[in-house]
Design an enzyme around this catalytic site. Structure first.
Site, PDB file in Angstrom:
ATOM      1  N   SER A   1       0.862  -1.183   0.000  1.00 24.41           N
ATOM      2  CA  SER A   1       0.000   0.000   0.000  1.00 24.41           C
ATOM      3  C   SER A   1       0.895   1.229   0.000  1.00 24.41           C
ATOM      4  CB  SER A   1      -0.892   0.009   1.245  1.00 24.41           C
ATOM      5  OG  SER A   1      -1.504   1.267   1.450  1.00 24.41           O
TER       6      SER A   1
ATOM      7  N   TYR B   1      -1.291  -0.803  10.485  1.00 26.96           N
ATOM      8  CA  TYR B   1      -1.444  -1.071   9.051  1.00 26.96           C
ATOM      9  C   TYR B   1      -0.240  -0.541   8.278  1.00 26.96           C
ATOM     10  CZ  TYR B   1      -3.491  -1.004   4.356  1.00 26.96           C
ATOM     11  OH  TYR B   1      -3.726  -1.196   3.017  1.00 26.96           O
TER      12      TYR B   1
ATOM     13  N   LYS C   1       2.523  -2.825   6.172  1.00 29.78           N
ATOM     14  CA  LYS C   1       2.703  -2.701   4.729  1.00 29.78           C
ATOM     15  C   LYS C   1       4.132  -2.294   4.369  1.00 29.78           C
ATOM     16  CE  LYS C   1      -1.383  -3.936   3.356  1.00 29.78           C
ATOM     17  NZ  LYS C   1      -1.556  -5.179   2.578  1.00 29.78           N
TER      18      LYS C   1
END
Length: 256
Positions: free
Chosen positions: A143, A156, A160
């Site tokens: 991402s 998160y 990533k």
């Protein structure tokens, strides 16, 4: 269109919905045999109804558990005799995410377990078959949050970023076996991640979509078809000399 993946075996995690399901349909359209893994077995079964007959096998399980990786890889090898492509796509971003200070240990472990540990487990378990074949391609769905952290989404973002380094480590260590590893970093996509979708109202989703106009230089959300096209390219022989790359697909969002 030529079928770039005719007879090739492709294992996709997080395959039941969203980008993973779009990948499954795209690979199937180009002749691939599919091993599809997801926690949601009912959605996997529904997806298989949209695919050519007898071209896919399903495994319902938690990608963060070693048994899921071991058993699904064994199932794919038994069914197809080889694994040519791994798409590490499974990922979560819980709505109660926050800064490091506000992130519980349980939530941190949950996000890392799916987003990073899961990718590690599947990569580790496909290496044996791919080394035996002297070829293979791994594509990992990271991402733009892995490149530029998103506010209040610490777990998160870190997961990533770790996935990008996992991909690079694989590329560095296993290129000598003909195994390539690359990442895609999508930006603002047409639909919210599956684990968030059920918690957002239609009004929330409309507002999210509208915000893309201000956030993205191209003035719109990315489409799943645009991300799948990149994933299929990186998985194919067309990208035979691309290894360890991180492809940003965000409409210019990270330029702002």
């Amino acid at each position: 269109m030529a079928e770039r993946f005719q007879g090739q075996s492709v294992l996709i995690t997080g395959a039941a919905s969203g980008l993973g399901a779009a990948c499954a349909r795209a690979f199937a359209a180009e002749g691939a045999l599919l091993a599809l893994v997801d926690l949601n077995g009912e959605k996997l079964a529904a997806l298989r109804q949209q695919l050519p007959a007898k071209t896919s096998i399903l495994f319902a399980g938690d990608v963060g558990q070693e048994e899921t990786a071991l058993q699904s890889v064994e199932l794919a090898m038994k069914a197809f005799g080889r694994i040519d492509v791994l798409v590490n796509n499974a990922g979560i971003d819980p709505l109660d995410a926050g800064s490091i200070e506000d992130t519980s240990v349980a939530l941190w472990d949950q996000v890392m377990g799916v987003n990073l540990r899961g990718a590690f487990l599947f990569a580790k378990n496909v290496l044996g078959p791919m080394k035996g074949q002297r070829r293979g391609s791994m594509v990992h769905t990271s991402s733009i949050s892995g490149l530029r952290p998103t506010p209040e989404e610490a777990a998160y973002s870190v997961s990533k970023a770790g996935l990008i380094q996992l991909s690079r480590s694989l590329a560095l260590d296993f290129g000598k076996y003909g195994i390539r590893s690359n990442c895609v970093c999508p930006g603002f996509l047409e639909a919210v991640m599956g684990d968030r979708a059920s918690s957002l109202s239609q009004t929330d989703l409309v507002a999210r979509s509208a915000s893309a106009t201000a956030l993205v230089p191209l003035g719109r959300e990315g489409r799943y078809s645009e991300i799948t096209a990149a994933i299929l390219f990186l998985a194919s022989a067309e990208s035979a000399y691309i290894n360890g790359a991180t492809l940003v697909i965000d409409g210019g969002m990270t330029l702002a």
